[in-house]
Design an enzyme around this catalytic site. Sequence first.
Site, PDB file in Angstrom:
ATOM      1  CD  GLU A  49      29.829  34.996  37.584  1.00 21.93           C
ATOM      2  OE1 GLU A  49      28.577  34.297  36.503  1.00 21.93           O
ATOM      3  OE2 GLU A  49      30.198  36.243  36.743  1.00 21.93           O
ATOM      4  CG  ASP A  60      37.530  35.303  31.735  1.00 18.70           C
ATOM      5  OD1 ASP A  60      35.923  35.518  32.227  1.00 18.70           O
ATOM      6  OD2 ASP A  60      37.957  34.388  32.720  1.00 18.70           O
TER       7      ASP A  60
END
Length: 274
Positions: A49, A60
């Site tokens: 990824e 995030d």
Amino acid sequence: MNRLEKRMSACRKAGRKALIPYITAGDPGPEHTVPLMHALVGAGADVLELGVPFSDPMADGPVIQAACERALAHGTTLRDVFDMVRRFREQDGETPVVLMGYLNPVEYLGPAVFAEEAAAAGVDGVLTVDLPPEEAAPFTQAFAANDLCPIFLVAPTTAGERLEAVCQAARGFVYYVAIKGVTGVAELDVDDIARRVSAVRARTDLPVGVGFGIRDAESAARVGAVADAVIVGSALVNRIAGLTEQPERVPAVLAEALGEMRRALDGLAEEVAS
């Protein structure tokens, strides 16, 4: 089936828990990304990824936010990320690559151009964090035309029609977010994860990958016991942050950490087999 679907299917048939590491493209520097990708494959990654650096990565936590800042400081762009995948493919035509990022860079190119360039580079799947499945049709159509798997997040609060929409739109695997909040924080509740994964499996035959909150081999094994795939990001990216003055050490250090997780997951398979 494309490369990602074939790999996930092969892992399932073999009783192997897929291990999916995340790194941010361009961190700690653009020249280090491709060697790091190869090192992670060598350590046991089944799928890679690759994060597309973005200035406002809202899903995030501080670790990956800082990684995006480092990558952007090096001038890493979406087309640079495509080029990294292209160079990775010169030596590895087998390991699936999933891009993870945000909608703005995709919209800037347009769904069709983005999908064409991603596929031409060797990308296999795309996770656009802030793309709701209900609004994804123009993107999923472009992805389908280029044999790219659209991947969507399922949160602990996702249920009903939204969960159904995700399961209908996704290909490759469904990404279950193990914790509420951003990446890299909070503790895992594996019993709750197991219940949520079962709810997803009731609606789709796709493999279910679990990410957010996996910090080490022990937590990888706990999650692997209830999921088809284990996705680890902040725990790896945090190691990069500690090596920005010694970037040449990054591939070996991350490979060692990922290798420990691989061995823990393989231990699960051995327990089942015995």
